[in-house]
Scaffold this active site. Structure first.
Site, short mmCIF file in Angstrom:
data_model
loop_
_atom_site.label_atom_id
_atom_site.label_comp_id
_atom_site.label_asym_id
_atom_site.label_seq_id
_atom_site.Cartn_x
_atom_site.Cartn_y
_atom_site.Cartn_z
N ILE A 137 0.83 -1.21 0.00
CA ILE A 137 0.00 0.00 0.00
C ILE A 137 0.87 1.25 0.00
O ILE A 137 0.64 2.18 -0.79
CB ILE A 137 -0.95 -0.01 1.21
CG1 ILE A 137 -1.93 -1.18 1.10
CG2 ILE A 137 -1.72 1.31 1.30
CD1 ILE A 137 -2.77 -1.40 2.35
N THR A 178 -4.55 5.78 7.15
CA THR A 178 -5.52 4.80 6.65
C THR A 178 -5.12 3.39 7.10
O THR A 178 -5.59 2.41 6.54
CB THR A 178 -5.59 4.83 5.11
OG1 THR A 178 -4.26 4.71 4.58
CG2 THR A 178 -6.22 6.12 4.61
N SER A 179 -4.27 3.30 8.11
CA SER A 179 -3.74 2.01 8.54
C SER A 179 -4.45 1.50 9.79
O SER A 179 -5.41 0.75 9.69
CB SER A 179 -2.23 2.10 8.76
OG SER A 179 -1.69 0.82 9.03
N ARG A 180 -4.00 1.90 10.96
CA ARG A 180 -4.62 1.50 12.22
C ARG A 180 -4.66 2.69 13.16
O ARG A 180 -3.69 3.46 13.27
CB ARG A 180 -3.85 0.34 12.88
CG ARG A 180 -4.04 -1.00 12.19
CD ARG A 180 -5.45 -1.53 12.37
NE ARG A 180 -5.65 -2.84 11.74
CZ ARG A 180 -6.09 -3.03 10.52
NH1 ARG A 180 -6.34 -1.98 9.74
NH2 ARG A 180 -6.28 -4.24 10.04
N ASP A 238 -8.97 7.56 8.52
CA ASP A 238 -9.96 6.54 8.20
C ASP A 238 -10.07 5.54 9.33
O ASP A 238 -10.88 4.61 9.26
CB ASP A 238 -9.57 5.83 6.90
CG ASP A 238 -10.66 4.86 6.43
OD1 ASP A 238 -11.83 5.29 6.38
OD2 ASP A 238 -10.35 3.70 6.13
N GLU A 271 -12.15 2.82 17.92
CA GLU A 271 -13.27 2.66 16.98
C GLU A 271 -14.12 1.43 17.28
O GLU A 271 -15.26 1.33 16.80
CB GLU A 271 -12.76 2.59 15.55
CG GLU A 271 -11.96 1.36 15.19
CD GLU A 271 -11.42 1.40 13.77
OE1 GLU A 271 -11.68 0.45 13.03
OE2 GLU A 271 -10.76 2.40 13.40
N HIS A 294 -13.39 3.84 8.47
CA HIS A 294 -12.61 2.64 8.12
C HIS A 294 -13.11 2.05 6.80
O HIS A 294 -13.36 0.85 6.68
CB HIS A 294 -12.71 1.60 9.24
CG HIS A 294 -11.51 0.68 9.30
ND1 HIS A 294 -10.96 0.24 10.48
CD2 HIS A 294 -10.76 0.13 8.32
CE1 HIS A 294 -9.94 -0.56 10.23
NE2 HIS A 294 -9.80 -0.63 8.91
#
Length: 328
Positions: free
Chosen positions: A154, A231-233, A257, A262, A294
């Site tokens: 990615i 956008t990972s964790r 994201d 979450e 996410h």
């Protein structure tokens, strides 16, 4: 095999049923796996989990006692699984080691451009017939230094896209990616990357070594006016430290994201519920923060690959085979 699929939505059923084509008996529940809902797996050969399902040692033990022999994680990340407990109790764990990396990389660029050009704010304005431009001023991305933290599949694609924008690329990873080097990316220490980059995008897995890698100290070392994309964790960022940096004007914009707390919130409609998360509520008040649920992975291509790989993992386990998706 009889498989209980936890935390399912209509789109999960659509893609999994298509990929399964009647091969296994898939039963679906919207419940997320935890210590109580593990009882639902009684009599099943396998369970299929998502990143929001919670499988520490006590939950793994309940699954094993219920007769479950295999966990099929329908995601790349697996920090929700206690692999040591699974191994000790004889459960095989497999994941989706690879799906469309373009989905996440392209979404990261979408967050970046939305924030930079204030597209989200412009959209809300024009729906009210407010066509003024004041407050919507952005920057050219061309020539701005982009820091890519993690240059796996990615991260490398994100770097390639940003190279196409005409951006110098700084990269950090434990192992250099030849594809990034071919773009002219310069590998530097994490400290140097954070201090030099105008835009920082995170593409590393969540591990003890990466937990809160973006914290009060690292935020203070960044250039004033930096943009951060994750956008990972969620656990890569200390959210309270991030909020403090935003409040003092050190951070220009943040695209997220993912969020470190979450679990139990994302992938749910909570529009008519009082949110008991003061940190999240505070984060949502900033006009220069864009938070999505996410969804970076959520493309037709990625969902197809996730479903097909999950079914292949189940079939390989049933037939006594292993593959590259085995977790140890």
């Amino acid at each position: 095999m009889r498989v209980l699929v936890y935390d399912t939505h209509s789109y999960d059923r659509t893609f999994l049923d298509t990929a399964n084509a009647g091969r296994h008996q898939l039963d679906y529940t919207s419940a997320q796996l935890d210590l109580q809902t593990a009882a639902l797996a009684e009599g099943y050969d396998a369970v299929c989990l998502f990143v929001s399902d919670y499988a520490p040692a006590p939950v793994i033990e309940r699954l094993a006692n219920a007769g479950v022999r295999m966990i099929a994680q329908r995601s790349t990340g697996f920090n929700n699984l206690d692999l040591e407990a699974a191994s000790r109790l004889g459960l095989t764990c497999m994941r989706v080691g690879y799906y469309s990396p373009y989905a996440v990389a392209e979404f990261a660029v979408g967050l970046l451009q939305t924030l930079n050009r204030r597209i989200h704010r412009a959209y809300n304005r024009t729906r009210e017939f407010n066509f003024r431009l004041a407050g919507l001023l952005g920057h050219d991305i061309y020539g701005r230094t982009v820091g890519v933290v993690g240059t796996g599949k990615i991260g490398a694609i994100f770097a390639r896209i940003m190279h196409g924008f005409g951006c110098p690329i700084l990269a950090y990873d434990v192992q250099e990616n030849p594809d990034c080097l071919a773009l002219g990316a310069t590998y530097v220490s994490l400290e140097e990357l954070l201090s030099r980059a105008d835009i920082i995008s995170l593409h590393v897995p969540l591990m003890p070594q990466t937990y809160h890698m973006i914290n009060a100290q690292s935020l203070a070392s960044m250039k004033r006016g930096v943009m951060i994309i994750n956008t990972s964790r969620g656990g890569l960022i200390d959210t309270e430290a991030l909020i403090a940096a935003i409040e003092r004007g050190h951070i220009a914009a943040v695209g997220l994201d993912v969020y470190e707390e979450e679990e139990g919130k994302f992938f749910r409609d909570l529009s008519d519920v009082v949110i008991d998360d003061d940190v999240l509520a505070r984060l949502m008040t900033f006009p220069n923060v864009l938070l999505t649920s996410h969804q970076a992975f959520f493309t037709h291509e990625a969902m197809t690959t996730i479903a097909e790989t999950t079914i292949r993992n189940l079939t390989d386990f049933e037939e006594g085979r292993t593959n590259e998706n085995l977790l140890r």
